[in-house]
Design a protein around this motif. Structure first.
Motif, short mmCIF file in Angstrom:
data_model
loop_
_atom_site.label_atom_id
_atom_site.label_comp_id
_atom_site.label_asym_id
_atom_site.label_seq_id
_atom_site.Cartn_x
_atom_site.Cartn_y
_atom_site.Cartn_z
N GLY A 62 -22.96 14.44 -44.96
CA GLY A 62 -23.84 13.53 -45.67
C GLY A 62 -23.07 12.45 -46.40
N LYS A 63 -21.95 12.82 -47.04
CA LYS A 63 -21.14 11.83 -47.74
C LYS A 63 -20.54 10.81 -46.77
N LEU A 64 -20.10 11.28 -45.61
CA LEU A 64 -19.53 10.37 -44.62
C LEU A 64 -20.58 9.39 -44.12
N TYR A 65 -21.78 9.88 -43.81
CA TYR A 65 -22.83 9.00 -43.33
C TYR A 65 -23.25 8.00 -44.39
N ALA A 66 -23.34 8.46 -45.65
CA ALA A 66 -23.72 7.55 -46.73
C ALA A 66 -22.69 6.44 -46.89
N SER A 67 -21.41 6.80 -46.81
CA SER A 67 -20.37 5.79 -46.90
C SER A 67 -20.44 4.81 -45.74
N ALA A 68 -20.73 5.33 -44.54
CA ALA A 68 -20.80 4.46 -43.37
C ALA A 68 -21.94 3.46 -43.49
N LEU B 272 -30.98 12.25 -33.21
CA LEU B 272 -32.28 11.74 -33.63
C LEU B 272 -32.56 10.43 -32.91
N PRO B 273 -33.83 10.12 -32.64
CA PRO B 273 -34.17 8.88 -31.93
C PRO B 273 -33.93 7.66 -32.82
N PRO B 274 -33.69 6.48 -32.22
CA PRO B 274 -33.50 5.26 -33.02
C PRO B 274 -34.80 4.82 -33.67
N VAL B 275 -34.67 3.99 -34.71
CA VAL B 275 -35.82 3.46 -35.42
C VAL B 275 -35.74 1.94 -35.42
N ASP B 276 -36.86 1.28 -35.60
CA ASP B 276 -36.89 -0.18 -35.66
C ASP B 276 -36.10 -0.66 -36.88
N GLY B 277 -35.26 -1.67 -36.64
CA GLY B 277 -34.46 -2.21 -37.73
C GLY B 277 -33.22 -1.41 -38.04
N GLY B 278 -32.96 -0.38 -37.26
CA GLY B 278 -31.82 0.48 -37.55
C GLY B 278 -30.52 0.04 -36.94
N ASP B 279 -30.52 -1.09 -36.23
CA ASP B 279 -29.30 -1.57 -35.58
C ASP B 279 -28.58 -2.64 -36.41
N VAL B 280 -28.98 -2.84 -37.65
CA VAL B 280 -28.38 -3.86 -38.51
C VAL B 280 -27.37 -3.19 -39.44
N LEU B 281 -26.19 -3.79 -39.53
CA LEU B 281 -25.20 -3.30 -40.48
C LEU B 281 -25.60 -3.72 -41.89
N THR B 282 -25.55 -2.81 -42.82
CA THR B 282 -25.95 -3.09 -44.20
C THR B 282 -24.82 -2.73 -45.15
N ALA B 283 -24.87 -3.34 -46.33
CA ALA B 283 -23.89 -3.06 -47.38
C ALA B 283 -24.59 -3.02 -48.71
N GLN B 284 -24.17 -2.13 -49.56
CA GLN B 284 -24.76 -2.00 -50.89
C GLN B 284 -24.28 -3.15 -51.76
N SER B 285 -25.21 -3.84 -52.43
CA SER B 285 -24.85 -4.97 -53.30
C SER B 285 -24.56 -4.46 -54.70
N ASN B 286 -23.51 -5.01 -55.30
CA ASN B 286 -23.08 -4.58 -56.63
C ASN B 286 -22.80 -5.80 -57.50
N LEU B 287 -22.75 -5.56 -58.80
CA LEU B 287 -22.32 -6.56 -59.77
C LEU B 287 -23.19 -7.81 -59.76
N LEU B 288 -24.52 -7.67 -59.61
CA LEU B 288 -25.44 -8.79 -59.73
C LEU B 288 -25.73 -9.06 -61.21
N PRO B 289 -25.98 -10.28 -61.58
CA PRO B 289 -26.40 -10.56 -62.96
C PRO B 289 -27.70 -9.83 -63.28
N LEU B 290 -27.87 -9.45 -64.55
CA LEU B 290 -29.04 -8.68 -64.91
C LEU B 290 -30.34 -9.44 -64.64
N ASP B 291 -30.31 -10.77 -64.83
CA ASP B 291 -31.55 -11.53 -64.62
C ASP B 291 -31.85 -11.75 -63.15
N LYS B 292 -30.93 -11.31 -62.25
CA LYS B 292 -31.15 -11.46 -60.82
C LYS B 292 -31.54 -10.14 -60.13
N LEU B 293 -31.60 -9.05 -60.91
CA LEU B 293 -31.93 -7.77 -60.30
C LEU B 293 -33.30 -7.84 -59.65
#
Length: 422
Positions: free
Chosen positions: A358-364, A381-402
């Motif tokens: 689970g930790k490896l998949y979450a990091s990936a 498991l079967p594929p899902v719609d929209g699941g072929d896009v690479l994503t990244a967690q966003s960090n360090l946004l200004p508080l007024d932009k959350l």
């Protein structure tokens, strides 16, 4: 088998062993050890620790998926599930074995003999089948004129000569020669000690855990009296089934013990020591993986997990790399060499550890090096719609932009995080 055939095969095997630097005695008796026990691959397999180590390693390797890849022009790699090497290693190595059975045999031969051999069956230059050849019937030498490797295989059906292109030769650790080093040959002292202690313990229990000794008579016995004493005193008191049996000594007999008690000899402790020795010889396998734990040691906990990870890194990992490189070199057509290779899916080693998986998949997923559908494919498991896009967690946004980024992305998918920051 006729006498002439037997003698011919014996001389063939004798030459094979002599060319490997082994003496003729080892052909029939095995490798000599200091204990006087003959050490052979067959006798080593009768040692519970050795059998457990070989079985653990062979079955672990055989259950890992093998994938074949080709390098793309952009430097990435592409899986080729229908490549002939992938078909042989993943689906059908030959008409009689499954891929797991074939890899088990190759790994077991490598661990016992230091070498494993498989005869290649080719069609249009591509390997279509692999058949395991017995290492004890194989002679490896070099042609005196061309210095090319020659493989001579002698079995009851006859003698065949193959070239290096005909045989997949998987070698264990070696000093750079034509053959891998046999753990049975070079570890024969440890194996001989294990065989001797096992036999001593078995004979002790066969005698009802009673010390050996003598029935002492106060006067000399003639032949009929000796036979009568043997039947009346010796035979009824031997064997584990007679443990605790009460005997009667007649005719001024007394008993004199001549051996040390089992506790003083520490026989059981010495049997425990050879477990660690054999585990080291067989690839740095932690003894806990074959069901042996020392006093005060549990088979569960973070300490055991560290031992397992160490084995996967220092023992199993190098073996997998050796097999990958050897297969890539031996099973590819000349046109594919340097462009195609095979790899074991080492992620399969995490299947039993759901937390680490689970930790490896979450990091990936959070760091953008695997898509959701790629992760789902690893879990069948079967594929899902929209699941072929690479994503990244966003960090360090200004508080007024959350929350702004998500809302903007929903209104306009082309909106980037940099646009939101500006």
């Amino acid at each position: 088998m006729s006498l002439l055939s037997f003698l011919g095969r014996t001389l063939t095997l004798r030459n094979a062993y002599n060319e490997r630097g082994q003496n003729f005695w080892s052909l029939f008796g095995g490798f000599e050890s200091w204990t006087g026990k003959a050490v052979t691959p067959d006798s080593v397999m009768q040692i519970a620790t050795a059998l457990a180590c070989i079985r653990l390693t062979a079955t672990t390797v055989s259950t890992l998926p093998v994938h074949v890849y080709r390098e793309s022009p952009d430097g990435s790699r592409q899986r080729i599930p229908d490549h002939p090497m992938a078909v042989v290693l993943r689906q059908s190595p030959n008409a009689d074995q499954t891929p797991a059975e074939f890899l088990e045999g190759m790994v077991a031969c490598t661990m016992l003999f230091g070498n494993a051999f498989a005869l290649k069956t080719k069609t249009a230059g591509q390997v279509r089948a692999l058949t395991i050849l017995r290492p004890d019937l194989m002679t490896v030498r070099r042609d005196p004129n061309t210095y090319a490797l020659i493989y001579e295989y002698a079995d009851p059906r006859g003698r065949e000569t193959y070239t290096a292109e005909d045989v997949w030769h998987l070698k264990a650790f070696s000093l750079g020669g034509d053959l891998g080093l046999s753990a049975v040959q070079y570890g024969r002292q440890a194996f001989g000690l294990a065989l001797a202690t096992d036999e001593a313990a078995a004979r002790t229990f066969a005698n009802g855990i009673k010390p050996g000794g003598f029935f002492i008579s106060q006067k000399p016995l003639d032949a009929p009296q000796r036979e009568q004493a043997r039947k009346a005193l010796v035979e009824p008191m031997q064997g584990a089934e007679n443990t605790g049996r009460v005997g009667i000594l007649e005719g001024n007999f007394t008993w004199q013990s001549v051996t040390m008690p089992l506790k003083d000899a520490e026989l059981l402790a010495s049997r425990g020591l050879h477990i660690q020795e054999i585990c080291r010889l067989m690839g740095n396998i932690p003894s806990v993986l074959i069901g042996h734990t020392g006093e005060g040691v549990t088979a569960w906990g973070s300490g055991i997990e560290s031992l397992i990870r160490a084995w996967l890194t220092t023992g199993l990992g190098p073996l997998l790399g050796r097999i990958e490189q050897s297969a890539t070199r031996a099973l590819l057509a000349p046109a594919d060499r340097g462009k195609v290779w095979c790899e074991f899916a080492r992620d399969g080693l995490l299947q039993a550890d759901s937390e680490a998986r689970g930790k490896l998949y979450a990091s990936a997923a959070q760091n953008g090096w695997r898509t959701r559908n790629e992760i789902r494919a690893l879990e069948n498991l079967p594929p899902v719609d929209g699941g072929d896009v690479l994503t990244a967690q966003s960090n360090l946004l200004p508080l007024d932009k959350l929350g702004t980024l998500v809302g903007a992305a929903q209104r306009d998918p082309a909106t980037s995080e940099e646009d939101i920051r500006q």
